[in-house]
Write a protein that holds these residues in place. Structure first.
Motif, PDB file in Angstrom:
ATOM      1  N   ASP A 147       6.497   6.569  -1.189  1.00  0.00           N
ATOM      2  CA  ASP A 147       5.522   7.428  -1.863  1.00  0.00           C
ATOM      3  C   ASP A 147       4.442   6.571  -2.521  1.00  0.00           C
ATOM      4  OD1 ASP A 147       4.809  10.121  -3.178  1.00  0.00           O
ATOM      5  OD2 ASP A 147       5.042   8.777  -4.901  1.00  0.00           O
ATOM      6  N   LEU A 148       3.179   6.926  -2.305  1.00  0.00           N
ATOM      7  CA  LEU A 148       2.077   6.098  -2.786  1.00  0.00           C
ATOM      8  C   LEU A 148       2.029   6.024  -4.312  1.00  0.00           C
ATOM      9  CD1 LEU A 148      -0.425   4.389  -2.358  1.00  0.00           C
ATOM     10  CD2 LEU A 148      -1.761   6.490  -2.034  1.00  0.00           C
ATOM     11  N   TRP A 149       2.184   7.160  -4.981  1.00  0.00           N
ATOM     12  CA  TRP A 149       2.118   7.177  -6.443  1.00  0.00           C
ATOM     13  C   TRP A 149       3.216   6.291  -7.049  1.00  0.00           C
ATOM     14  CZ3 TRP A 149      -0.516   7.487 -10.583  1.00  0.00           C
ATOM     15  CH2 TRP A 149       0.077   7.768 -11.808  1.00  0.00           C
ATOM     16  N   GLU A 150       4.436   6.464  -6.579  1.00  0.00           N
ATOM     17  CA  GLU A 150       5.541   5.651  -7.088  1.00  0.00           C
ATOM     18  C   GLU A 150       5.310   4.168  -6.812  1.00  0.00           C
ATOM     19  OE1 GLU A 150      10.389   5.054  -6.600  1.00  0.00           O
ATOM     20  OE2 GLU A 150       9.471   6.932  -5.922  1.00  0.00           O
ATOM     21  N   THR A 151       4.747   3.843  -5.652  1.00  0.00           N
ATOM     22  CA  THR A 151       4.504   2.448  -5.291  1.00  0.00           C
ATOM     23  C   THR A 151       3.446   1.823  -6.193  1.00  0.00           C
ATOM     24  OG1 THR A 151       5.068   2.993  -2.994  1.00  0.00           O
ATOM     25  CG2 THR A 151       3.995   0.884  -3.365  1.00  0.00           C
ATOM     26  N   ILE A 152       2.384   2.580  -6.487  1.00  0.00           N
ATOM     27  CA  ILE A 152       1.328   2.073  -7.385  1.00  0.00           C
ATOM     28  C   ILE A 152       1.915   1.724  -8.749  1.00  0.00           C
ATOM     29  CG2 ILE A 152      -0.739   2.748  -8.692  1.00  0.00           C
ATOM     30  CD1 ILE A 152      -1.619   4.353  -6.182  1.00  0.00           C
ATOM     31  N   ILE A 153       2.640   2.662  -9.335  1.00  0.00           N
ATOM     32  CA  ILE A 153       3.192   2.437 -10.674  1.00  0.00           C
ATOM     33  C   ILE A 153       4.266   1.346 -10.648  1.00  0.00           C
ATOM     34  CG2 ILE A 153       4.453   3.486 -12.598  1.00  0.00           C
ATOM     35  CD1 ILE A 153       1.530   4.402 -12.383  1.00  0.00           C
ATOM     36  N   SER A 154       5.127   1.369  -9.640  1.00  0.00           N
ATOM     37  CA  SER A 154       6.209   0.380  -9.553  1.00  0.00           C
ATOM     38  C   SER A 154       5.676  -1.041  -9.453  1.00  0.00           C
ATOM     39  CB  SER A 154       7.111   0.682  -8.358  1.00  0.00           C
ATOM     40  OG  SER A 154       7.751   1.928  -8.510  1.00  0.00           O
ATOM     41  N   PHE A 155       4.623  -1.228  -8.652  1.00  0.00           N
ATOM     42  CA  PHE A 155       4.101  -2.583  -8.493  1.00  0.00           C
ATOM     43  C   PHE A 155       3.186  -2.995  -9.646  1.00  0.00           C
ATOM     44  CE2 PHE A 155       6.126  -2.305  -4.440  1.00  0.00           C
ATOM     45  CZ  PHE A 155       6.542  -3.621  -4.223  1.00  0.00           C
ATOM     46  N   GLU A 156       2.636  -2.034 -10.377  1.00  0.00           N
ATOM     47  CA  GLU A 156       1.990  -2.389 -11.650  1.00  0.00           C
ATOM     48  C   GLU A 156       3.045  -2.931 -12.621  1.00  0.00           C
ATOM     49  OE1 GLU A 156      -0.219   0.905 -13.283  1.00  0.00           O
ATOM     50  OE2 GLU A 156      -2.071   0.209 -12.372  1.00  0.00           O
ATOM     51  N   ILE A 157       4.207  -2.290 -12.632  1.00  0.00           N
ATOM     52  CA  ILE A 157       5.310  -2.732 -13.491  1.00  0.00           C
ATOM     53  C   ILE A 157       5.830  -4.101 -13.053  1.00  0.00           C
ATOM     54  CG2 ILE A 157       7.732  -2.219 -14.110  1.00  0.00           C
ATOM     55  CD1 ILE A 157       6.925   0.787 -13.980  1.00  0.00           C
TER      56      ILE A 157
END
Length: 287
Positions: A108-118
């Motif tokens: 999922d794109l949204w989860e990937t964006i936030i996860s890799f920001e973390i």
């Protein structure tokens, strides 16, 4: 939702350890029987290898076979990809033999964006812990086998978190970045569907780089691990090390520029650079 099961027989290029421990995802955990259980979208799945078969079992929103085919990229011929890459040189052939069961998940794109920001300046156990706490606080509960699992919160759900709320979950300096990124998507300043539909990878990268805390490596991880842009080549300390060890031979690997590494990857691996990166990364870090 009822429990479902799907058995993939005589599968090639599918090794759960290689898939879930190659750095592309954070919500899969190894069980005592060596299977892996994970949460993605509104699904909770256990994945177990039994001989040449893969057994998928869990709670799914839809037909488990269709969900597995999409998420695990089962329609892509990894045997053909590995053959092409193995012909490039002996180093790549060795790394592919080591991590032959890697597949790039459709995350999922949204989860990937936030996860890799973390993930920036962070280690995997800590990243996983933060994502789990965010999901437990702002996602939805799914019960399976008398255990509770939590979906990753969507934009609206995560927008309920203040900077202080995120700080309390252990995000450290990333709290403001996650809050601001959520507001950008909530307010329509950036749109997930537009990012997915944009064919020009460089245009997507430029947009991602405007998000708080996203640098070139994180942007490339998002492009590869969610948007399946196989031509991108994320560079971290392990990738710099393996590329220097194999091809450049600079006594001080930190002096090797990312620009030179990107050019080398493009020249050698072309449109499959991202897949080459995964085999090399897993081989260097794990072996």
């Amino acid at each position: 939702m009822k429990e479902q099961q799907y058995i993939l027989e005589n599968v090639k290029s599918f090794e759960p350890k290689h898939i879930f421990e190659c750095g592309q995802c954070f919500r899969w955990n190894k069980e005592e029987d060596t299977s892996y259980t994970g949460v993605f979208k509104n699904n909770v799945l256990n994945v177990k290898k039994d001989g040449n078969n893969i057994i998928f079992k869990g709670i799914c929103e839809g037909n488990i076979d269709e969900i597995c085919k999409e998420y695990f990229d089962l329609e892509t011929n990894y045997e053909e990809i590995k053959k092409k890459l193995s012909n490039i040189d002996e180093y790549l052939e060795t790394s592919i033999n080591y991590g032959e069961g890697i597949r790039i998940l459709n995350q999922d794109l949204w989860e990937t964006i936030i996860s890799f920001e973390i993930s920036a300046n962070n280690n995997i156990p800590r990243i996983k812990g933060i994502i789990e706490r965010i999901s437990k606080k702002y996602g939805n509960e799914i019960k399976w086998n008398e255990k509770s699992y939590y979906t990753f919160p969507n934009i609206e759900e995560l927008s309920k978190a203040s900077i202080e709320d995120l700080r309390a979950l252990g995000l450290g300096f990333r709290d403001k970045r996650i809050y601001e990124t959520t507001q950008i998507f909530l307010n329509g300043e950036m749109n997930l569907e537009e990012l997915k539909n944009e064919k020009d990878t460089e245009k997507v990268r430029e947009k991602l780089l405007t998000l708080p805390g996203i640098g070139p490596k994180v942007a490339d991880c998002i492009l590869l691990f969610s948007l399946k842009r196989y031509e991108v080549f994320p560079i971290d300390v392990w990738v710099r090390r393996v590329m220097n060890d194999l091809y450049i031979h600079n006594q001080d690997e930190e002096k090797v520029s990312k620009k030179d590494l990107q050019k080398l990857a493009k020249d050698k691996y072309s449109s499959l650079a991202g897949l080459a990166q995964q085999y090399l990364f897993y081989w260097k870090r794990d072996a």
